[in-house]
Design an enzyme around this catalytic site. Structure first.
Site, PDB file in Angstrom:
ATOM      1  N   THR A 163       0.847  -1.203   0.000  1.00  0.00           N
ATOM      2  CA  THR A 163       0.000   0.000   0.000  1.00  0.00           C
ATOM      3  C   THR A 163       0.875   1.244   0.000  1.00  0.00           C
ATOM      4  OG1 THR A 163      -0.087  -0.056   2.410  1.00  0.00           O
ATOM      5  CG2 THR A 163      -1.940  -1.083   1.245  1.00  0.00           C
ATOM      6  N   GLU A 223       0.384   3.336 -12.870  1.00  0.00           N
ATOM      7  CA  GLU A 223      -0.960   3.245 -12.307  1.00  0.00           C
ATOM      8  C   GLU A 223      -2.004   3.515 -13.380  1.00  0.00           C
ATOM      9  OE1 GLU A 223      -0.815   5.384  -8.523  1.00  0.00           O
ATOM     10  OE2 GLU A 223       0.113   3.594  -7.636  1.00  0.00           O
ATOM     11  N   HIS A 233      -5.089   2.848  -6.113  1.00  0.00           N
ATOM     12  CA  HIS A 233      -4.441   3.823  -5.221  1.00  0.00           C
ATOM     13  C   HIS A 233      -5.502   4.557  -4.389  1.00  0.00           C
ATOM     14  CE1 HIS A 233      -0.537   6.324  -4.694  1.00  0.00           C
ATOM     15  NE2 HIS A 233      -1.271   6.348  -3.586  1.00  0.00           N
TER      16      HIS A 233
HETATM   17  P1  NAD Z   1       6.607   6.927   8.034  1.00  0.00           P
HETATM   18  O1  NAD Z   1       7.620   7.917   7.601  1.00  0.00           O
HETATM   19  O2  NAD Z   1       5.877   7.150   9.315  1.00  0.00           O
HETATM   20  O3  NAD Z   1       7.274   5.486   8.103  1.00  0.00           O
HETATM   21  C1  NAD Z   1       8.187   5.007   7.137  1.00  0.00           C
HETATM   22  C2  NAD Z   1       9.152   4.087   7.871  1.00  0.00           C
HETATM   23  O4  NAD Z   1       9.993   3.463   6.896  1.00  0.00           O
HETATM   24  C3  NAD Z   1      10.066   4.835   8.850  1.00  0.00           C
HETATM   25  O5  NAD Z   1       9.936   4.280  10.152  1.00  0.00           O
HETATM   26  C4  NAD Z   1      11.456   4.618   8.287  1.00  0.00           C
HETATM   27  O6  NAD Z   1      12.449   4.482   9.286  1.00  0.00           O
HETATM   28  C5  NAD Z   1      11.281   3.322   7.509  1.00  0.00           C
HETATM   29  N1  NAD Z   1      12.270   3.102   6.467  1.00  0.00           N
HETATM   30  C6  NAD Z   1      12.809   4.012   5.618  1.00  0.00           C
HETATM   31  N2  NAD Z   1      13.655   3.387   4.763  1.00  0.00           N
HETATM   32  C7  NAD Z   1      13.639   2.076   5.102  1.00  0.00           C
HETATM   33  C8  NAD Z   1      14.291   0.921   4.586  1.00  0.00           C
HETATM   34  N3  NAD Z   1      15.160   0.998   3.554  1.00  0.00           N
HETATM   35  N4  NAD Z   1      14.024  -0.280   5.142  1.00  0.00           N
HETATM   36  C9  NAD Z   1      13.172  -0.390   6.177  1.00  0.00           C
HETATM   37  N5  NAD Z   1      12.532   0.676   6.722  1.00  0.00           N
HETATM   38  C10 NAD Z   1      12.765   1.888   6.178  1.00  0.00           C
HETATM   39  O7  NAD Z   1       5.589   6.800   6.817  1.00  0.00           O
HETATM   40  P2  NAD Z   1       4.113   6.184   6.862  1.00  0.00           P
HETATM   41  O8  NAD Z   1       3.146   7.249   7.240  1.00  0.00           O
HETATM   42  O9  NAD Z   1       4.126   4.915   7.622  1.00  0.00           O
HETATM   43  O10 NAD Z   1       3.880   5.909   5.282  1.00  0.00           O
HETATM   44  C11 NAD Z   1       4.599   4.877   4.607  1.00  0.00           C
HETATM   45  C12 NAD Z   1       4.420   5.042   3.092  1.00  0.00           C
HETATM   46  O11 NAD Z   1       3.042   4.832   2.751  1.00  0.00           O
HETATM   47  C13 NAD Z   1       4.678   6.470   2.569  1.00  0.00           C
HETATM   48  O12 NAD Z   1       6.035   6.644   2.229  1.00  0.00           O
HETATM   49  C14 NAD Z   1       3.803   6.583   1.347  1.00  0.00           C
HETATM   50  O13 NAD Z   1       4.567   6.332   0.179  1.00  0.00           O
HETATM   51  C15 NAD Z   1       2.784   5.459   1.511  1.00  0.00           C
HETATM   52  N6  NAD Z   1       1.388   5.929   1.502  1.00  0.00           N
HETATM   53  C16 NAD Z   1       0.521   5.405   0.612  1.00  0.00           C
HETATM   54  C17 NAD Z   1      -0.809   5.813   0.610  1.00  0.00           C
HETATM   55  C18 NAD Z   1      -1.825   5.216  -0.321  1.00  0.00           C
HETATM   56  O14 NAD Z   1      -2.886   5.815  -0.543  1.00  0.00           O
HETATM   57  N7  NAD Z   1      -1.600   4.038  -0.855  1.00  0.00           N
HETATM   58  C19 NAD Z   1      -1.231   6.792   1.506  1.00  0.00           C
HETATM   59  C20 NAD Z   1      -0.320   7.304   2.411  1.00  0.00           C
HETATM   60  C21 NAD Z   1       1.006   6.866   2.413  1.00  0.00           C
END
Ligand code: NAD
Length: 316
Positions: free
Chosen positions: A229, A260, A279
């Site tokens: 996601t 997409e 999405h």
């Molecule tokens: P966040 O920043 O709170 O968490 C991301 C985590 O990933 C962090 O804890 C970070 O330390 C970790 N991280 C970074 N690089 C890493 C790696 N190489 N290996 C392991 N861990 C790693 O972000 P979140 O709010 O949890 O969102 C995560 C992702 O979800 C966003 O980057 C965004 O792309 C995606 N997202 C998608 C939708 C959707 O509609 N599908 C909506 C919102 C967010």
């Protein structure tokens, strides 16, 4: 002053216009017209961005811009280094849809594990055959592996515990204390190898692009379910399709794709154990009101000399 909207997924811009009334006019760029966008941003005081790339070339054209506000969480659309070099503030809205995305990941996972998607497709075409859904495992006691234990990953972890699942995660940047009910892996390989369901919650960047590819899929156990996601670019689509073809994977649940489009999503149609949603994980009516409000309030702050709340390149 003028706010230029590069692109939008919202039916209207009423919330943004109301918040910026008396401060700035809001103009939306014609869809998929890069030349028109480049012309518009020249005099923009602020940019409101959704999915259109705001790259170094576009940023170079900006003469007055004070803020590029991403209407969402991920900031892979924006060349933050180029914006910072020009003294332009970059913001996102990191917390508007944590519940929605975590719920969506649960929905994809449960649908695949309980055969909901395959069963519903069968019955709506006149079938009534439990045998077609065999074998089905018990969810309780299964291992959910998370790559990324930030806001969404940890919200999903809490939900999975309510179903009796075990949870492990790989996140080398996680610095808080690990709650006793979750296991932290020191390597990605450990999480890949020991998960029944693998869910991705990392940002897309150079080090995470194609995190899931032929080699890493080779490390997951046969029958593993993969949920994404986060961003399509985290997975090499060809490798994922090959792993479905060979029946190495037990299923895939995707809300995001590398490309997409419906045509790309249709490539997954032959697999009853694949679910693709357009999405949509971020979406609920409450979430988009919160998103538009917080994003527009940060533009207002930047244009009226205050510090944006979600200022990403502060101090850089
Ligand atoms: P966040 O920043 O709170 O968490 C991301 C985590 O990933 C962090 O804890 C970070 O330390 C970790 N991280 C970074 N690089 C890493 C790696 N190489 N290996 C392991 N861990 C790693 O972000 P979140 O709010 O949890 O969102 C995560 C992702 O979800 C966003 O980057 C965004 O792309 C995606 N997202 C998608 C939708 C959707 O509609 N599908 C909506 C919102 C967010």
């Amino acid at each position: 002053m003028q706010v230029v909207v590069t692109d939008t997924v919202f039916p209207d811009l009423n919330i943004t216009e109301a918040i910026l009334t008396g401060v700035a006019d809001v103009r939306i760029s014609p869809p998929n017209d890069r030349a028109a966008l480049k012309e518009l941003v020249r005099n923009a005081d602020a940019i409101l961005n959704c999915y259109a790339p705001v790259d170094a070339d576009l940023i170079a054209a900006m003469q007055n811009c004070r803020i590029i506000a991403r209407s969402g969480i991920g900031t892979d659309t924006i060349d933050i280094a180029a914006a910072t070099a020009k003294g332009i503030k970059v913001t996102n809205v990191p917390d508007y849809c944590v519940h929605e995305v975590a719920d969506h990941a649960v929905a994809l996972m449960l649908s695949l594990m309980r055969g909901i998607h395959a069963g519903a497709a069968q019955t709506t075409s006149g079938g009534w055959n439990l045998d077609a859904l065999r074998p089905m495992d018990r969810i309780q006691g299964k291992m959910l592996g998370l790559v990324g234990f930030g806001k969404i990953g940890s919200a999903l972890a809490t939900r999975a515990r309510a179903f009796g699942m075990k949870v492990r995660f790989y996140d080398p940047y996680y610095s808080a204390e690990v709650p006793a009910e979750f296991h932290r892996d020191e390597t990605l390989e450990a999480t890949l190898a020991q998960s029944d369901v693998l869910s991705l919650h990392v940002p897309l960047n150079a080090s995470t692009r194609h995190l899931i590819r032929r080699e890493t899929l080779g490390l997951v156990s046969k029958g593993t379910i993969v949920i994404n996601t986060s961003r399509g670019g985290l997975i090499d689509t060809e490798a994922l399709l090959a792993a479905l073809d060979s029946k190495h994977l037990g299923g895939v649940g995707l809300d995001v794709l590398e490309v997409e489009t419906g045509r790309e999503a249709a490539r997954f149609a032959p697999y009853p154990n694949a679910i693709v949603t357009p999405h949509a994980a971020f979406y609920s009516e409450a979430a988009i009101v919160e998103l538009q409000t917080k994003c527009s309030e940060d533009i207002l702050r930047a244009l009226t000399g205050q510090e944006p709340r979600y200022w990403l390149n502060r101090g850089t």
